[in-house]
Design a protein around this motif. Structure first.
Motif, PDB file in Angstrom:
ATOM      1  N   THR A 156      17.330   0.853   4.163  1.00 18.04           N
ATOM      2  CA  THR A 156      16.525   1.966   4.651  1.00 18.04           C
ATOM      3  C   THR A 156      15.105   1.838   4.104  1.00 18.04           C
ATOM      4  N   THR A 157      14.233   2.750   4.522  1.00 17.69           N
ATOM      5  CA  THR A 157      12.880   2.788   3.960  1.00 17.69           C
ATOM      6  C   THR A 157      12.915   3.254   2.508  1.00 17.69           C
ATOM      7  N   GLY A 158      14.024   3.845   2.079  1.00 11.92           N
ATOM      8  CA  GLY A 158      14.186   4.212   0.677  1.00 11.92           C
ATOM      9  C   GLY A 158      14.560   3.031  -0.201  1.00 11.92           C
ATOM     10  N   GLY A 159      15.017   1.929   0.418  1.00 12.01           N
ATOM     11  CA  GLY A 159      15.391   0.737  -0.336  1.00 12.01           C
ATOM     12  C   GLY A 159      14.358  -0.369  -0.269  1.00 12.01           C
ATOM     13  N   TRP A 160      13.696  -0.482   0.888  1.00 10.22           N
ATOM     14  CA  TRP A 160      12.768  -1.592   1.122  1.00 10.22           C
ATOM     15  C   TRP A 160      11.479  -1.095   1.780  1.00 10.22           C
ATOM     16  N   THR A 161      10.365  -1.641   1.361  1.00 11.97           N
ATOM     17  CA  THR A 161       9.072  -1.368   1.982  1.00 11.97           C
ATOM     18  C   THR A 161       8.706  -2.560   2.853  1.00 11.97           C
ATOM     19  N   VAL A 162       8.403  -2.317   4.121  1.00 11.07           N
ATOM     20  CA  VAL A 162       7.995  -3.375   5.041  1.00 11.07           C
ATOM     21  C   VAL A 162       6.581  -3.087   5.515  1.00 11.07           C
ATOM     22  N   THR A 163       5.652  -3.989   5.209  1.00 15.78           N
ATOM     23  CA  THR A 163       4.269  -3.884   5.681  1.00 15.78           C
ATOM     24  C   THR A 163       3.682  -5.279   5.831  1.00 15.78           C
ATOM     25  N   ASN A 164       2.852  -5.443   6.839  1.00 16.50           N
ATOM     26  CA  ASN A 164       2.120  -6.700   7.038  1.00 16.50           C
ATOM     27  C   ASN A 164       3.021  -7.932   6.971  1.00 16.50           C
ATOM     28  N   ASN A 165       4.185  -7.872   7.632  1.00 14.07           N
ATOM     29  CA  ASN A 165       5.114  -9.004   7.717  1.00 14.07           C
ATOM     30  C   ASN A 165       5.694  -9.408   6.368  1.00 14.07           C
ATOM     31  N   SER A 166       5.742  -8.460   5.445  1.00 12.26           N
ATOM     32  CA  SER A 166       6.273  -8.715   4.115  1.00 12.26           C
ATOM     33  C   SER A 166       7.181  -7.558   3.721  1.00 12.26           C
ATOM     34  N   VAL A 167       8.229  -7.850   2.981  1.00  8.82           N
ATOM     35  CA  VAL A 167       9.156  -6.811   2.525  1.00  8.82           C
ATOM     36  C   VAL A 167       9.345  -6.914   1.015  1.00  8.82           C
ATOM     37  N   SER A 168       9.379  -5.754   0.367  1.00  3.49           N
ATOM     38  CA  SER A 168       9.560  -5.668  -1.082  1.00  3.49           C
ATOM     39  C   SER A 168      10.502  -4.519  -1.398  1.00  3.49           C
ATOM     40  N   PRO A 169      11.204  -4.595  -2.523  1.00  2.00           N
ATOM     41  CA  PRO A 169      12.032  -3.450  -2.908  1.00  2.00           C
ATOM     42  C   PRO A 169      11.154  -2.246  -3.241  1.00  2.00           C
ATOM     43  N   VAL A 170      11.623  -1.059  -2.892  1.00  2.00           N
ATOM     44  CA  VAL A 170      10.896   0.173  -3.198  1.00  2.00           C
ATOM     45  C   VAL A 170      10.871   0.416  -4.701  1.00  2.00           C
ATOM     46  N   ALA A 171      11.943   0.054  -5.383  1.00  2.40           N
ATOM     47  CA  ALA A 171      12.057   0.234  -6.834  1.00  2.40           C
ATOM     48  C   ALA A 171      12.530  -1.071  -7.468  1.00  2.40           C
ATOM     49  N   THR A 172      12.335  -1.184  -8.760  1.00  6.97           N
ATOM     50  CA  THR A 172      12.807  -2.363  -9.489  1.00  6.97           C
ATOM     51  C   THR A 172      14.320  -2.512  -9.297  1.00  6.97           C
ATOM     52  N   ILE A 173      14.751  -3.737  -9.039  1.00  3.21           N
ATOM     53  CA  ILE A 173      16.175  -4.047  -8.916  1.00  3.21           C
ATOM     54  C   ILE A 173      16.618  -4.630 -10.251  1.00  3.21           C
TER      55      ILE A 173
END
Length: 142
Positions: free
Chosen positions: A69-86
């Motif tokens: 979900t958007t609560g787990g992953w941030t997607v912007t500019n063709n890149s994805v990162s975790p929303v919080a530290t894993i």
């Protein structure tokens, strides 16, 4: 042949946020994944590998579920990162050097690798060390 930038971003949102791509793809399977599973590896998984390929095996290690979900992953500019530290389980025995990480479909066993990448810097794991991926960790669609 490459994909258009808008579609690259849409594809990442479909995979990581379960966001439909209008008139192309949706998330309406009978039981769609609600989590993706992040794994740590001591060498590259390779194009033909699965989540067990070169997976670390320090004592107490386990894959970490991240909400699709958007609560787990941030997607912007063709890149994805975790929303919080894993944060992975702390090592309680053994040693390992983590050089790669992957995002896949299974909490254990031979899950399908969706994306994989190098761990920079590498993480030297020994007793008491808690490996982490930060919000600066990213997967890029090209």
């Amino acid at each position: 042949m490459s994909k258009g930038n808008t579609f690259e971003n849409d594809l990442l949102k479909l995979i990581f946020n379960a966001t439909a791509i209008g008139n192309i793809a949706d998330n309406a399977a009978s039981s769609p994944l609600t989590n993706l599973y992040v794994s740590l590896h001591t060498a590259d998984v390779g194009e033909g590998g699965d989540q067990t390929t070169n997976e670390t095996a320090y004592t107490s290690y386990g894959r970490v579920a991240v909400a699709r979900t958007t609560g787990g992953w941030t997607v912007t500019n063709n890149s994805v990162s975790p929303v919080a530290t894993i944060s992975f389980p702390a090592c309680t025995g053994g040693t390992s050097t983590i050089t790669h990480w992957a995002v896949g479909t299974a909490s254990s066993g031979t899950g399908k690798v969706l994306y994989k990448g190098t761990m920079t810097p590498n993480i030297a794991v020994s007793n008491g060390v808690t490996p982490q991926l930060t919000t600066a960790s990213a997967v890029t669609e090209d």
